[in-house]
Design a protein around this motif. Structure first.
Motif: not given
Length: 218
Positions: A192-193, A195-196, A34-35, A37-39, A41-42
């Motif tokens: 990124y963190h 942003y989350l 998940a991390w 994939l999110g990264f 996307w970021f």
């Protein structure tokens, strides 16, 4: 009979331990996936270049990175917008000095540039910009900030002023080489963190976000 029960319980423990370890590994793998994939996307969001420029009501430059204010002043001097806000400017910030760095004449801009001094974070930038936009009746806004800061800035600004059309103007661009340099990679991952945290609304709680950032840095 008692001995038999004792042997059964003892023999069950290793299997239970293996099951727990497998569960932990599965949760860890899912979290890592998940991390990642999110990264990804970021990075996709951060890699988006500026859209073709069109006239907007105002420009906001979010201080905190190189060239942001200078680029915003040049865009403003070129007539892209009617007003400019420098959000998060230091108390001793001087427009003439900023204009000199940007290579523009400050005289015709002086009455149309606002130096905001209340913001000390990206959320603070958003709140300061929202108040200024309401006062100036701004309906469309060009946001000038560093490329990897753009996704978080847009989250905060759009949350603070949902009625305003916000268009990004990122400084710099993403390249895979950025992730091979330790210093730049740490900044991008740290962003990124943050942003989350902004997506989750944690930035409204200073204590929570400070703990989040400390944990992410660690």
């Amino acid at each position: 009979m008692v001995a038999s029960i004792t042997l059964t319980e003892t023999s069950a423990r290793p299997g239970g331990g293996r099951h727990f370890i497998r569960l932990l590994l599965a949760v860890g793998a899912a979290t890592a996936s998940a991390w990642l994939l999110g990264f990804g996307w970021f990075l996709h969001l951060a890699a988006q270049g500026a859209a073709p420029l069109r006239h907007v009501d105002a420009i906001v430059a979010l201080t905190g990175g190189p060239d942001r204010v200078e680029v915003a002043l040049r865009l403003f001097a070129d007539g892209i917008a009617d007003r400019l806000l420098v959000s998060g400017a230091g108390e001793r910030t001087d427009l003439a000095a900023l204009a000199h760095l940007a290579g523009v004449d400050p005289a015709p801009l002086e009455q149309l540039v606002t130096l905001g001094h209340t913001a000390h974070s990206t959320r603070g930038n958003a709140l300061e910009t929202a108040a200024w936009a309401t006062d100036q009746r701004v309906a469309s806004l060009l946001v000038v900030t560093t490329w990897f800061h753009t996704p978080r800035a847009l989250v905060e600004l759009r949350r603070a002023m949902p009625a305003v059309t916000v268009q990004p103007y990122p400084i710099g661009h993403f390249s895979t080489a950025d992730l091979t340099r330790a210093g730049t990679a740490r900044r991008v991952v740290g962003e990124y963190h943050k942003y989350l945290a902004a997506l989750a609304g944690l930035t409204a709680f200073p204590l929570v976000i400070s703990i989040w950032e400390a944990g992410a840095a660690g």
